[in-house]
Design a protein around this motif. Sequence first.
Motif, PDB file in Angstrom:
ATOM      1  N   MET A   1       0.845  -1.179   0.000  1.00 21.32           N
ATOM      2  CA  MET A   1       0.000   0.000   0.000  1.00 21.32           C
ATOM      3  C   MET A   1       0.888   1.239   0.000  1.00 21.32           C
ATOM      4  N   PHE A   2       0.555   2.185  -0.847  1.00 23.50           N
ATOM      5  CA  PHE A   2       1.282   3.449  -0.844  1.00 23.50           C
ATOM      6  C   PHE A   2       0.303   4.578  -1.119  1.00 23.50           C
ATOM      7  N   ALA A   3       0.762   5.798  -0.840  1.00 28.32           N
ATOM      8  CA  ALA A   3      -0.070   6.983  -1.046  1.00 28.32           C
ATOM      9  C   ALA A   3       0.804   8.102  -1.606  1.00 28.32           C
ATOM     10  N   ILE A   4       0.159   9.019  -2.296  1.00 26.85           N
ATOM     11  CA  ILE A   4       0.828  10.221  -2.778  1.00 26.85           C
ATOM     12  C   ILE A   4       0.253  11.384  -1.984  1.00 26.85           C
ATOM     13  N   VAL A   5       1.116  12.077  -1.238  1.00 25.52           N
ATOM     14  CA  VAL A   5       0.674  13.180  -0.386  1.00 25.52           C
ATOM     15  C   VAL A   5       1.331  14.470  -0.854  1.00 25.52           C
ATOM     16  N   LYS A   6       0.689  15.576  -0.484  1.00 27.63           N
ATOM     17  CA  LYS A   6       1.203  16.902  -0.823  1.00 27.63           C
ATOM     18  C   LYS A   6       1.435  17.667   0.468  1.00 27.63           C
ATOM     19  N   THR A   7       2.661  18.141   0.644  1.00 25.83           N
ATOM     20  CA  THR A   7       2.988  18.955   1.799  1.00 25.83           C
ATOM     21  C   THR A   7       4.125  19.886   1.430  1.00 25.83           C
ATOM     22  N   GLY A   8       4.022  21.127   1.824  1.00 27.82           N
ATOM     23  CA  GLY A   8       5.062  22.102   1.539  1.00 27.82           C
ATOM     24  C   GLY A   8       5.200  22.434   0.068  1.00 27.82           C
ATOM     25  N   GLY A   9       4.124  22.268  -0.713  1.00 31.92           N
ATOM     26  CA  GLY A   9       4.169  22.576  -2.123  1.00 31.92           C
ATOM     27  C   GLY A   9       4.794  21.487  -2.972  1.00 31.92           C
ATOM     28  N   LYS A  10       5.155  20.360  -2.365  1.00 38.70           N
ATOM     29  CA  LYS A  10       5.750  19.250  -3.096  1.00 38.70           C
ATOM     30  C   LYS A  10       4.912  17.993  -2.891  1.00 38.70           C
ATOM     31  N   GLN A  11       5.078  17.031  -3.785  1.00 36.74           N
ATOM     32  CA  GLN A  11       4.347  15.768  -3.694  1.00 36.74           C
ATOM     33  C   GLN A  11       5.330  14.641  -3.418  1.00 36.74           C
ATOM     34  N   TYR A  12       4.920  13.726  -2.537  1.00 41.06           N
ATOM     35  CA  TYR A  12       5.779  12.617  -2.136  1.00 41.06           C
ATOM     36  C   TYR A  12       4.996  11.318  -2.228  1.00 41.06           C
ATOM     37  N   THR A  13       5.660  10.255  -2.688  1.00 41.75           N
ATOM     38  CA  THR A  13       5.101   8.914  -2.655  1.00 41.75           C
ATOM     39  C   THR A  13       5.600   8.264  -1.376  1.00 41.75           C
ATOM     40  N   VAL A  14       4.665   7.818  -0.520  1.00 46.41           N
ATOM     41  CA  VAL A  14       5.044   7.290   0.787  1.00 46.41           C
ATOM     42  C   VAL A  14       4.444   5.907   1.002  1.00 46.41           C
ATOM     43  N   LYS A  15       5.182   5.088   1.744  1.00 48.81           N
ATOM     44  CA  LYS A  15       4.726   3.790   2.218  1.00 48.81           C
ATOM     45  C   LYS A  15       4.874   3.778   3.728  1.00 48.81           C
ATOM     46  N   ILE A  16       4.246   2.822   4.380  1.00 46.63           N
ATOM     47  CA  ILE A  16       4.357   2.718   5.831  1.00 46.63           C
ATOM     48  C   ILE A  16       5.799   2.384   6.189  1.00 46.63           C
ATOM     49  N   GLY A  17       6.367   3.156   7.113  1.00 50.56           N
ATOM     50  CA  GLY A  17       7.739   2.950   7.540  1.00 50.56           C
ATOM     51  C   GLY A  17       8.747   3.851   6.851  1.00 50.56           C
ATOM     52  N   ASP A  18       8.345   4.598   5.831  1.00 53.07           N
ATOM     53  CA  ASP A  18       9.263   5.490   5.126  1.00 53.07           C
ATOM     54  C   ASP A  18       9.679   6.663   6.012  1.00 53.07           C
ATOM     55  N   VAL A  19      10.942   7.074   5.875  1.00 51.71           N
ATOM     56  CA  VAL A  19      11.456   8.262   6.551  1.00 51.71           C
ATOM     57  C   VAL A  19      11.872   9.240   5.466  1.00 51.71           C
ATOM     58  N   LEU A  20      11.354  10.473   5.529  1.00 51.07           N
ATOM     59  CA  LEU A  20      11.689  11.442   4.500  1.00 51.07           C
ATOM     60  C   LEU A  20      11.771  12.845   5.070  1.00 51.07           C
ATOM     61  N   LYS A  21      12.458  13.722   4.320  1.00 53.88           N
ATOM     62  CA  LYS A  21      12.587  15.129   4.689  1.00 53.88           C
ATOM     63  C   LYS A  21      11.562  15.926   3.906  1.00 53.88           C
ATOM     64  N   VAL A  22      10.793  16.753   4.612  1.00 51.30           N
ATOM     65  CA  VAL A  22       9.807  17.622   3.970  1.00 51.30           C
ATOM     66  C   VAL A  22      10.094  19.048   4.404  1.00 51.30           C
ATOM     67  N   GLU A  23       9.403  20.001   3.775  1.00 52.96           N
ATOM     68  CA  GLU A  23       9.526  21.394   4.193  1.00 52.96           C
ATOM     69  C   GLU A  23       9.112  21.515   5.659  1.00 52.96           C
ATOM     70  N   LYS A  24       9.635  22.508   6.342  1.00 54.63           N
ATOM     71  CA  LYS A  24       9.443  22.641   7.780  1.00 54.63           C
ATOM     72  C   LYS A  24       7.966  22.681   8.172  1.00 54.63           C
ATOM     73  N   LEU A  25       7.603  21.846   9.144  1.00 59.54           N
ATOM     74  CA  LEU A  25       6.261  21.823   9.722  1.00 59.54           C
ATOM     75  C   LEU A  25       6.328  22.469  11.098  1.00 59.54           C
ATOM     76  N   ASP A  26       5.298  23.215  11.462  1.00 58.58           N
ATOM     77  CA  ASP A  26       5.266  23.913  12.749  1.00 58.58           C
ATOM     78  C   ASP A  26       4.685  23.030  13.845  1.00 58.58           C
ATOM     79  N   VAL A  27       5.364  21.938  14.168  1.00 57.30           N
ATOM     80  CA  VAL A  27       4.959  21.034  15.244  1.00 57.30           C
ATOM     81  C   VAL A  27       6.207  20.619  16.012  1.00 57.30           C
ATOM     82  N   ASP A  28       6.004  20.120  17.220  1.00 54.17           N
ATOM     83  CA  ASP A  28       7.125  19.706  18.051  1.00 54.17           C
ATOM     84  C   ASP A  28       7.657  18.351  17.605  1.00 54.17           C
ATOM     85  N   ALA A  29       8.939  18.136  17.827  1.00 52.73           N
ATOM     86  CA  ALA A  29       9.546  16.838  17.522  1.00 52.73           C
ATOM     87  C   ALA A  29       8.969  15.789  18.465  1.00 52.73           C
TER      88      ALA A  29
END
Length: 104
Positions: A1-29
């Motif tokens: 199973m995978f999904a295509i998401v949009k965040t920070g003006g870019k699109q990413y293909t993600v699967k469960i367990g993926d680690v990726l860098k996205v544009e800065k999100l305003d949430v705590d680590a």
Amino acid sequence: MFAIVKTGGKQYTVKIGDVLKVEKLDVDAGSTVEIKDVLAVATEQDLVLGNPVVENAKVEVEVLEHGRDKKILVFKKKRRKDYKKRYGHRQYFTKIKVKDIKVG
């Protein structure tokens, strides 16, 4: 199973367990965030495309850390005009890990 998401003006293909860098999100680590801009979801049986987003689809991610990328150098020059400009830029990013993909 995978999904295509949009965040920070870019699109990413993600699967469960993926680690990726996205544009800065305003949430705590260490916190969990739901990304609701899901453009497509594919399971073993079918593919669901959104128009523009898939209804009731969410991708649950965990924020691992915040940081800054490597420095890029920007150099501008106009020939024969004695104009040169050089500066650097470091982009902020958020490293996330995909926990779950929910449809419906």
